[in-house]
Design an enzyme around this catalytic site. Structure first.
Site, short mmCIF file in Angstrom:
data_model
loop_
_atom_site.label_atom_id
_atom_site.label_comp_id
_atom_site.label_asym_id
_atom_site.label_seq_id
_atom_site.Cartn_x
_atom_site.Cartn_y
_atom_site.Cartn_z
N ARG A 120 -1.70 -6.43 -8.22
CA ARG A 120 -0.50 -7.20 -7.92
C ARG A 120 -0.26 -8.33 -8.90
O ARG A 120 0.85 -8.62 -9.29
CB ARG A 120 -0.59 -7.79 -6.50
CG ARG A 120 -0.56 -6.75 -5.41
CD ARG A 120 -1.05 -7.31 -4.12
NE ARG A 120 -2.43 -7.74 -4.27
CZ ARG A 120 -3.21 -8.12 -3.27
NH1 ARG A 120 -2.75 -8.14 -2.05
NH2 ARG A 120 -4.46 -8.48 -3.49
N SER B 192 -2.96 -7.78 3.05
CA SER B 192 -3.25 -7.60 4.47
C SER B 192 -3.69 -8.93 5.08
O SER B 192 -3.33 -9.26 6.21
CB SER B 192 -4.34 -6.55 4.66
OG SER B 192 -3.92 -5.30 4.18
N LYS C 296 -16.35 -7.18 10.00
CA LYS C 296 -17.02 -7.11 11.31
C LYS C 296 -16.00 -7.09 12.44
O LYS C 296 -16.17 -6.39 13.42
CB LYS C 296 -17.97 -8.29 11.46
CG LYS C 296 -19.23 -8.09 10.64
CD LYS C 296 -20.39 -8.94 11.16
CE LYS C 296 -21.63 -8.75 10.32
NZ LYS C 296 -21.65 -9.58 9.10
N HIS D 217 0.84 -1.20 0.00
CA HIS D 217 0.00 0.00 0.00
C HIS D 217 0.88 1.26 0.00
O HIS D 217 0.62 2.20 -0.75
CB HIS D 217 -0.88 0.06 1.26
CG HIS D 217 -1.90 -1.02 1.38
ND1 HIS D 217 -2.08 -1.76 2.53
CD2 HIS D 217 -2.82 -1.49 0.50
CE1 HIS D 217 -3.06 -2.63 2.36
NE2 HIS D 217 -3.53 -2.48 1.13
#
Ligand code: PNS
Length: 162
Positions: A91, A129, A42, A18
């Site tokens: 990517r 991530s 969530k 990022h």
């Protein structure tokens, strides 16, 4: 006319991939807003406040980078900000299908907003991530793949190796 770009995402956590895209975007556009989606997951590993704080700290000496949060439709947010461009990182070929769908849906919703795909440096092409969180959770090292501040925060959460 100055060009304002929005780089949206969950950033849970911010990775060096990022950071690489944001840095490239800041060279290309007059300003780039790192727009963190509220409630993307969530149970995120990092709270919204932590994600904002981390991104602001990492880019504190880069005046062209602004960190913000958004809710609802991305194109509505982009319009509210008077931005012209959505930046997304690509990517690998595997990213393409979903990104292609999103770009065309966003184009249908607001044809005047352009999506620009940017490639990160080669060494970051396998980082996500999701993978960072999994490796951390299982006790693996991810140094060099995330900003030092993210590593530090993961250590504080008791998830990273010293
Ligand atoms: O980091 P991510 O999870 O790949 O980011 C995905 C994101 C935030 C760009 C996408 O989920 C999004 O734009 N969400 C906002 C809601 C929206 O506009 N959905 C329609 C997209 S075509």
């Amino acid at each position: 006319m100055s060009t304002l770009a929005v780089y949206p995402g969950s950033f849970d956590p911010l990775t060096n991939g990022h950071v690489d895209i944001i840095t490239r975007g800041a060279r290309m556009f007059d300003r780039i807003i790192v727009a963190i989606l509220v409630n993307a997951e969530k149970a995120p590993m990092f709270s919204m406040e932590e994600r904002v704080e981390i991104a602001r700290e990492v880019f504190k000496s880069e005046p062209k980078v602004v960190v913000d949060t958004f809710n609802g439709l991305l194109v509505d947010y982009v319009e509210r900000k008077n931005a012209q461009v959505i930046v997304r990182g690509l990517r690998a070929v595997s990213d393409f299908e979903f990104e292609f769908q999103m770009a065309l849906m966003n184009q249908r919703l607001k044809p005047q907003i352009e999506t620009v795909f940017m490639m990160p440096a080669e060494q970051y092409t396998y980082i996500s991530s999701r993978l960072i969180k999994e490796v951390f959770a299982l006790g693996g090292r991810v140094n060099g793949l995330v900003p030092e501040l993210v590593e530090q925060r993961l250590r504080e959460k008791g998830l990273a190796k010293k």
